[in-house]
Design a protein around this motif. Sequence first.
Motif, PDB file in Angstrom:
ATOM      1  N   SER A  80       0.668  -1.254   0.052  1.00  0.00           N
ATOM      2  CA  SER A  80       0.059   0.002   0.043  1.00  0.00           C
ATOM      3  C   SER A  80       0.656   1.359  -0.045  1.00  0.00           C
ATOM      4  CB  SER A  80      -1.015   0.012   1.121  1.00  0.00           C
ATOM      5  OG  SER A  80      -1.731   1.117   1.253  1.00  0.00           O
ATOM      6  N   ARG A  81       2.019   1.273   0.709  1.00  0.00           N
ATOM      7  CA  ARG A  81       3.008   2.430   0.978  1.00  0.00           C
ATOM      8  C   ARG A  81       3.445   2.457  -0.647  1.00  0.00           C
ATOM      9  NH1 ARG A  81       5.228   0.132   5.453  1.00  0.00           N
ATOM     10  NH2 ARG A  81       7.198   0.007   4.135  1.00  0.00           N
ATOM     11  N   TYR A  82       4.010   1.364  -1.227  1.00  0.00           N
ATOM     12  CA  TYR A  82       4.697   1.340  -2.306  1.00  0.00           C
ATOM     13  C   TYR A  82       3.725   1.837  -3.548  1.00  0.00           C
ATOM     14  CZ  TYR A  82       6.684  -0.585  -6.622  1.00  0.00           C
ATOM     15  OH  TYR A  82       7.157  -0.414  -8.040  1.00  0.00           O
ATOM     16  N   GLN A  83       2.576   1.650  -3.440  1.00  0.00           N
ATOM     17  CA  GLN A  83       1.320   2.219  -4.414  1.00  0.00           C
ATOM     18  C   GLN A  83       0.932   3.656  -4.418  1.00  0.00           C
ATOM     19  OE1 GLN A  83      -1.972  -0.473  -5.645  1.00  0.00           O
ATOM     20  NE2 GLN A  83      -0.669  -2.052  -6.028  1.00  0.00           N
ATOM     21  N   GLN A  84       1.240   4.240  -3.425  1.00  0.00           N
ATOM     22  CA  GLN A  84       0.621   5.438  -2.874  1.00  0.00           C
ATOM     23  C   GLN A  84       1.695   6.500  -3.578  1.00  0.00           C
ATOM     24  OE1 GLN A  84       0.338   6.024   1.179  1.00  0.00           O
ATOM     25  NE2 GLN A  84      -1.542   4.432   1.247  1.00  0.00           N
ATOM     26  N   LYS A  85       3.131   5.956  -4.070  1.00  0.00           N
ATOM     27  CA  LYS A  85       3.970   6.861  -4.500  1.00  0.00           C
ATOM     28  C   LYS A  85       3.788   6.868  -5.959  1.00  0.00           C
ATOM     29  CE  LYS A  85       7.830   5.499  -1.384  1.00  0.00           C
ATOM     30  NZ  LYS A  85       7.960   6.841  -0.704  1.00  0.00           N
ATOM     31  N   GLN A  86       4.234   8.086  -6.431  1.00  0.00           N
ATOM     32  CA  GLN A  86       3.948   8.550  -7.779  1.00  0.00           C
ATOM     33  C   GLN A  86       5.430   8.791  -8.547  1.00  0.00           C
ATOM     34  OE1 GLN A  86       1.118   8.578  -9.682  1.00  0.00           O
ATOM     35  NE2 GLN A  86       0.031   7.869  -7.920  1.00  0.00           N
ATOM     36  N   TYR A  87       5.743   8.269  -9.529  1.00  0.00           N
ATOM     37  CA  TYR A  87       7.055   8.340 -10.050  1.00  0.00           C
ATOM     38  C   TYR A  87       7.182   8.866 -11.353  1.00  0.00           C
ATOM     39  CZ  TYR A  87       7.705   4.539  -6.859  1.00  0.00           C
ATOM     40  OH  TYR A  87       7.867   3.757  -5.675  1.00  0.00           O
ATOM     41  N   ALA A  88       7.787  10.318 -11.403  1.00  0.00           N
ATOM     42  CA  ALA A  88       7.767  11.299 -12.447  1.00  0.00           C
ATOM     43  C   ALA A  88       8.723  10.623 -13.712  1.00  0.00           C
ATOM     44  CB  ALA A  88       8.371  12.704 -12.125  1.00  0.00           C
ATOM     45  N   SER A  89       9.463   9.735 -13.357  1.00  0.00           N
ATOM     46  CA  SER A  89      10.503   9.188 -14.722  1.00  0.00           C
ATOM     47  C   SER A  89      10.761   7.795 -14.322  1.00  0.00           C
ATOM     48  CB  SER A  89      11.725   9.957 -14.406  1.00  0.00           C
ATOM     49  OG  SER A  89      12.439   9.693 -13.182  1.00  0.00           O
ATOM     50  N   PRO A  90      11.150   7.029 -15.433  1.00  0.00           N
ATOM     51  CA  PRO A  90      11.708   5.480 -15.256  1.00  0.00           C
ATOM     52  C   PRO A  90      12.762   5.633 -14.325  1.00  0.00           C
ATOM     53  CG  PRO A  90      11.444   6.203 -17.582  1.00  0.00           C
ATOM     54  CD  PRO A  90      11.360   7.411 -16.807  1.00  0.00           C
ATOM     55  N   ALA A  91      13.611   6.541 -14.173  1.00  0.00           N
ATOM     56  CA  ALA A  91      14.669   6.515 -12.827  1.00  0.00           C
ATOM     57  C   ALA A  91      14.144   6.235 -11.687  1.00  0.00           C
ATOM     58  CB  ALA A  91      15.826   7.488 -13.106  1.00  0.00           C
ATOM     59  N   GLN A  92      12.934   7.269 -11.550  1.00  0.00           N
ATOM     60  CA  GLN A  92      12.458   7.349 -10.045  1.00  0.00           C
ATOM     61  C   GLN A  92      11.736   5.989  -9.674  1.00  0.00           C
ATOM     62  OE1 GLN A  92      10.109  10.799  -9.375  1.00  0.00           O
ATOM     63  NE2 GLN A  92      11.522  12.131  -9.818  1.00  0.00           N
ATOM     64  N   LEU A  93      11.133   5.391 -10.855  1.00  0.00           N
ATOM     65  CA  LEU A  93      10.175   4.002 -10.805  1.00  0.00           C
ATOM     66  C   LEU A  93      11.308   3.009 -10.214  1.00  0.00           C
ATOM     67  CD1 LEU A  93       7.855   2.596 -10.899  1.00  0.00           C
ATOM     68  CD2 LEU A  93       8.017   2.190 -13.208  1.00  0.00           C
ATOM     69  N   ILE A  94      12.513   2.945 -11.042  1.00  0.00           N
ATOM     70  CA  ILE A  94      13.399   1.875 -10.634  1.00  0.00           C
ATOM     71  C   ILE A  94      13.963   2.013  -9.368  1.00  0.00           C
ATOM     72  CG2 ILE A  94      15.766   1.273 -11.206  1.00  0.00           C
ATOM     73  CD1 ILE A  94      13.642   0.138 -13.147  1.00  0.00           C
ATOM     74  N   GLU A  95      14.366   3.366  -8.804  1.00  0.00           N
ATOM     75  CA  GLU A  95      14.998   3.610  -7.512  1.00  0.00           C
ATOM     76  C   GLU A  95      13.854   3.200  -6.562  1.00  0.00           C
ATOM     77  OE1 GLU A  95      17.626   5.060  -4.861  1.00  0.00           O
ATOM     78  OE2 GLU A  95      17.778   4.914  -6.976  1.00  0.00           O
ATOM     79  N   GLY A  96      12.518   3.738  -6.927  1.00  0.00           N
ATOM     80  CA  GLY A  96      11.534   2.993  -5.939  1.00  0.00           C
ATOM     81  C   GLY A  96      11.354   1.644  -5.603  1.00  0.00           C
ATOM     82  N   HIS A  97      11.186   1.072  -7.080  1.00  0.00           N
ATOM     83  CA  HIS A  97      11.167  -0.651  -7.240  1.00  0.00           C
ATOM     84  C   HIS A  97      12.286  -1.223  -6.080  1.00  0.00           C
ATOM     85  CE1 HIS A  97       9.879  -4.365  -8.516  1.00  0.00           C
ATOM     86  NE2 HIS A  97      11.078  -4.638  -8.771  1.00  0.00           N
ATOM     87  N   PHE A  98      13.269  -0.961  -6.449  1.00  0.00           N
ATOM     88  CA  PHE A  98      14.469  -1.883  -6.188  1.00  0.00           C
ATOM     89  C   PHE A  98      14.653  -1.609  -4.548  1.00  0.00           C
ATOM     90  CE2 PHE A  98      15.145  -2.655 -10.428  1.00  0.00           C
ATOM     91  CZ  PHE A  98      15.626  -3.940 -10.360  1.00  0.00           C
TER      92      PHE A  98
ATOM     93  N   SER B 185       3.663  -1.584 -11.622  1.00  0.00           N
ATOM     94  CA  SER B 185       3.885  -0.207 -11.344  1.00  0.00           C
ATOM     95  C   SER B 185       3.908   0.949 -12.460  1.00  0.00           C
ATOM     96  CB  SER B 185       5.043  -0.172 -10.363  1.00  0.00           C
ATOM     97  OG  SER B 185       5.224   1.266  -9.923  1.00  0.00           O
ATOM     98  N   TYR B 186       4.712   0.472 -13.532  1.00  0.00           N
ATOM     99  CA  TYR B 186       4.780   1.310 -14.724  1.00  0.00           C
ATOM    100  C   TYR B 186       3.266   1.538 -15.171  1.00  0.00           C
ATOM    101  CZ  TYR B 186       6.307   2.763 -19.397  1.00  0.00           C
ATOM    102  OH  TYR B 186       6.087   3.777 -20.257  1.00  0.00           O
ATOM    103  N   ILE B 187       2.469   0.420 -15.615  1.00  0.00           N
ATOM    104  CA  ILE B 187       0.911   0.724 -16.237  1.00  0.00           C
ATOM    105  C   ILE B 187       0.333   1.384 -15.097  1.00  0.00           C
ATOM    106  CG2 ILE B 187       1.582  -1.243 -17.889  1.00  0.00           C
ATOM    107  CD1 ILE B 187      -0.744  -2.666 -16.042  1.00  0.00           C
ATOM    108  N   ARG B 188       0.755   1.048 -14.017  1.00  0.00           N
ATOM    109  CA  ARG B 188      -0.544   1.855 -13.156  1.00  0.00           C
ATOM    110  C   ARG B 188      -0.157   3.174 -13.001  1.00  0.00           C
ATOM    111  NH1 ARG B 188       0.944   2.336  -7.910  1.00  0.00           N
ATOM    112  NH2 ARG B 188       2.341   0.399  -8.173  1.00  0.00           N
ATOM    113  N   ASN B 189       1.188   3.773 -13.269  1.00  0.00           N
ATOM    114  CA  ASN B 189       1.658   5.061 -13.322  1.00  0.00           C
ATOM    115  C   ASN B 189       1.106   5.868 -14.749  1.00  0.00           C
ATOM    116  OD1 ASN B 189       3.232   6.267 -10.978  1.00  0.00           O
ATOM    117  ND2 ASN B 189       3.368   4.233 -10.871  1.00  0.00           N
TER     118      ASN B 189
END
Length: 238
Positions: free
Chosen positions: A18-36, A82-86
């Motif tokens: 739930s905490r993870y899904q609440q985050k919004q990622y403005a770029s692939p780099a941010q998404l990768i950072e958050g995911h890993f 997460s990518y398609i959700r964003n």
Amino acid sequence: MRGPRGYFDLFQLLIKNSRYQQKQYASPAQLIEGHFAFWSTPNHVNRNIFRLTLNELQGRPAKIIETGTSAWGTDSTRLWDSYIRNVGGSFVSIDIRKAASSRLKWQTSSRTSFQICDSVEFLAKKKYEPADLYFLDSWDLDLSDPLPSAEHGLKEFLAIKPLLIPGNLLLIDDTPSETFLVDYKNLPPNSLTFIEKYKVLPGKGAFIPQALARDFEFEILAHEYAILLRILGKKNAT
């Protein structure tokens, strides 16, 4: 049946997700950072090539198909979801085993669907929308017996081959480059026999570039522990 500890672990996992899904990622780099940071390890062997793959999608809605549902390790299923959700799109993950999709229950978006079946059979039936990105990651590579993984990867490729169009991305895991297999002396005997017989390194995607080259122009965008390919067009297309 789950015991008290099992339900507690599931509850903790749902809170974390739930905490993870609440985050919004403005770029692939941010998404990768958050995911890993959330689900994997910062120095994971596939971190860079996953970043490159997301960069190629350019932040646009995408259709993604994955073979080998992943709820551990790279946790790739969460990443594509997460990518398609964003940004939009759809995602189908296929695995003959139910364990991974069961672990991910209630944790992915409505844009994600799971298929519990043999990946080659599912892909061959073509009862799905063609994808922008195909991530082939079923049948783990075993360097002591590399042929089954390579043959299965080829079968998956042949199943999607009629659907491939320019711009499509193919990401194939467990297909190490020479950098990762630089010292052949340390490989198991069956891997050395594989290399000698087929003139390629062992891996899930070992036979795919050669098969792809028969009918398509393509480029290798990256080759690390996984390999990322982009379709440029069909050969002799008029």
